[in-house]
Design a protein around this motif. Structure first.
Motif, mmCIF file in Angstrom:
data_model
loop_
_atom_site.group_PDB
_atom_site.id
_atom_site.type_symbol
_atom_site.label_atom_id
_atom_site.label_comp_id
_atom_site.label_asym_id
_atom_site.label_seq_id
_atom_site.Cartn_x
_atom_site.Cartn_y
_atom_site.Cartn_z
ATOM 1 N N PRO A 193 10.500 -2.100 -3.037
ATOM 2 C CA PRO A 193 11.077 -0.759 -3.025
ATOM 3 C C PRO A 193 10.596 0.091 -1.840
ATOM 4 O O PRO A 193 11.393 0.805 -1.216
ATOM 5 N N TYR A 194 9.307 0.005 -1.536
ATOM 6 C CA TYR A 194 8.776 0.830 -0.448
ATOM 7 C C TYR A 194 9.330 0.394 0.903
ATOM 8 O O TYR A 194 9.691 1.238 1.747
ATOM 9 N N ALA A 195 9.429 -0.918 1.111
ATOM 10 C CA ALA A 195 10.008 -1.414 2.364
ATOM 11 C C ALA A 195 11.457 -0.980 2.498
ATOM 12 O O ALA A 195 11.925 -0.646 3.594
ATOM 13 N N SER A 196 12.176 -0.954 1.377
ATOM 14 C CA SER A 196 13.574 -0.520 1.397
ATOM 15 C C SER A 196 13.697 0.956 1.782
ATOM 16 O O SER A 196 14.560 1.347 2.573
ATOM 17 N N LEU A 197 12.812 1.794 1.238
ATOM 18 C CA LEU A 197 12.853 3.225 1.558
ATOM 19 C C LEU A 197 12.433 3.495 3.001
ATOM 20 O O LEU A 197 12.949 4.429 3.639
ATOM 21 N N GLN A 198 11.504 2.713 3.501
ATOM 22 C CA GLN A 198 11.116 2.887 4.902
ATOM 23 C C GLN A 198 12.296 2.623 5.828
ATOM 24 O O GLN A 198 12.515 3.353 6.808
ATOM 25 N N GLY A 249 18.999 18.765 9.915
ATOM 26 C CA GLY A 249 18.148 19.517 8.995
ATOM 27 C C GLY A 249 17.286 18.645 8.106
ATOM 28 O O GLY A 249 16.769 19.136 7.087
ATOM 29 N N TYR A 250 17.093 17.378 8.463
ATOM 30 C CA TYR A 250 16.275 16.484 7.623
ATOM 31 C C TYR A 250 14.833 16.990 7.540
ATOM 32 O O TYR A 250 14.215 17.332 8.554
ATOM 33 N N GLU A 251 14.300 17.027 6.340
ATOM 34 C CA GLU A 251 12.914 17.412 6.103
ATOM 35 C C GLU A 251 12.351 16.562 4.968
ATOM 36 O O GLU A 251 12.844 16.633 3.832
ATOM 37 N N VAL A 252 11.360 15.766 5.259
ATOM 38 C CA VAL A 252 10.791 14.908 4.242
ATOM 39 C C VAL A 252 9.886 15.711 3.308
ATOM 40 O O VAL A 252 9.121 16.579 3.752
ATOM 41 N N ILE A 253 10.003 15.479 2.021
ATOM 42 C CA ILE A 253 9.125 16.085 1.032
ATOM 43 C C ILE A 253 8.058 15.072 0.627
ATOM 44 O O ILE A 253 6.869 15.393 0.587
ATOM 45 N N THR A 254 8.473 13.868 0.341
ATOM 46 C CA THR A 254 7.518 12.800 0.036
ATOM 47 C C THR A 254 8.157 11.450 0.297
ATOM 48 O O THR A 254 9.369 11.279 0.128
ATOM 49 N N LEU A 255 7.362 10.520 0.710
ATOM 50 C CA LEU A 255 7.752 9.116 0.848
ATOM 51 C C LEU A 255 6.537 8.310 0.402
ATOM 52 O O LEU A 255 5.560 8.191 1.141
ATOM 53 N N GLU A 256 6.576 7.803 -0.800
ATOM 54 C CA GLU A 256 5.384 7.168 -1.353
ATOM 55 C C GLU A 256 5.733 6.023 -2.287
ATOM 56 O O GLU A 256 6.818 5.969 -2.863
#
Length: 260
Positions: free
Chosen positions: A156-161, A172-179
Motif C-alpha cells: 500500500p505504501y509503495a502504491s501511494l508513493q 494547489g496540491y498540499e500534502v496533509i499526511t503520507l504514512e
C-alpha cells in the motif's frame, strides 16, 4: 448248548445257536451304525445352532428412522448471503444486528465487493487494466465522491508513493499526511491532501482527499478514496472512508460482520 430264543419264544439247539449268534452280531452292527448316524446328526445340529447364535449377536443395530435429527455444520456469514450452508440462529442475529450508520446503505457491487455508501448516490464504473473496474459513487450535487479500485503495486505504501508523484502536479496540491499505518492488522497506508484541481472533477473548488490503500481479507491490495469539499472540514470525508472501509469485503471472499 441250548439257548432260549426270546424272539421265537423257544429253545434253540447248536445249529440254532449258531444262527442266533449271527443274528446278534448283525443286530449289534446295525445298532452301531444307527448310533454313529445319530451322533453325526447331533453334531451338525449343534454346529448350526452355534453359528446362528454367534450371528445373532453380531446383527447390526436397526436403521435410524427417517427424519431423525443429525448435527449439521454452519458457515460464517459472508455479508450478503454468500454462504453455501444455512446460517445458524446466532449468525443470523449477528447479521441483522450489523447495520450501516444512518444515511448509509450496505451494498454488493456488481464487481463483487461489498461496501457501504450514502443512500441515493449514483454509481459509475470504468474498465481497469488491473482486473476489477474502477468504481465510483457520487452525491447528487457532485461535490462528494467515493472511489474503489484494485491496486497493482507490491505494498500500500509503495502504491501511494507512486500516486503522490502524480498528485504533486495538481494545482494547489498540499500534502496533509503520507504514512504507513503500522498499527493496522494488515498492511495499509494513507495519503491525505488538498488540491484545487482533481482528476475527474469539473467543479472548481478546493477539495479534501483521503486516499487509503490496504490489504484485504483475500490478500490482495485495494484502494478506497474519499473526496469532498475542504470548506466544511475533514470530518465528513473521514466518516465516508471509515464506513466504506469497515463494510468492505473483497470479491469471492467470506467476511465477518462489520464491527461497530
Amino acid at each position: 448248548m441250548r439257548v432260549f430264543d426270546a424272539d421265537r419264544q423257544e429253545w434253540a439247539g447248536d445249529e440254532r445257536e449258531t444262527r442266533f449268534d449271527g443274528d446278534q452280531q448283525m443286530q449289534a452292527a446295525k445298532q452301531g451304525q444307527v448310533l454313529r448316524q445319530a451322533a453325526v446328526v447331533l453334531a451338525v445340529v449343534g454346529f448350526c445352532f452355534l453359528a446362528w447364535a454367534l450371528g445373532w449377536k453380531d446383527e447390526p443395530q436397526p436403521a435410524e428412522e427417517p427424519g431423525a435429527t443429525q448435527p449439521t455444520a454452519t458457515d460464517s456469514w459472508d455479508g450478503e448471503g454468500g454462504s453455501s450452508a444455512e446460517p445458524s440462529a446466532e449468525s443470523s442475529e449477528e447479521t441483522s444486528a450489523a447495520t450501516p450508520p444512518p444515511g448509509y446503505e450496505a451494498l454488493q457491487d456488481s464487481e463483487g465487493f461489498r461496501s457501504a455508501v450514502p443512500s441515493g448516490w449514483e454509481r459509475t464504473g470504468r474498465p481497469s487494466q488491473y482486473g476489477m473496474a474502477v468504481v465510483e459513487y457520487r452525491s447528487s450535487d457532485g461535490s462528494r465522491r467515493l472511489q474503489v479500485f484494485a491496486v497493482m503495486e507490491t505494498s500500500p505504501y509503495a502504491s501511494l508513493q507512486a500516486a503522490q508523484l502524480e498528485s504533486r502536479k495538481l494545482d494547489g496540491y498540499e500534502v496533509i499526511t503520507l504514512e504507513e499505518n503500522t498499527d493496522a492488522p494488515r498492511k495499509a497506508a494513507t495519503h491525505e491532501y488538498r488540491a484545487d484541481e482533481v482528476a475527474g472533477e469539473s467543479q472548481s473548488f478546493t477539495r479534501h482527499v483521503i486516499d487509503h490503500r490496504f490489504e484485504a481479507e483475500d490478500g490482495h491490495l485495494y484502494a478506497i478514496v474519499a473526496y469532498g469539499s475542504d470548506a466544511d472540514g475533514s470530518g465528513d470525508e473521514q466518516e465516508l472512508l471509515d464506513t466504506a472501509l469497515r463494510w468492505f469485503c473483497p470479491p469471492d471472499t467470506q467476511c465477518a460482520a462489520p464491527s461497530e
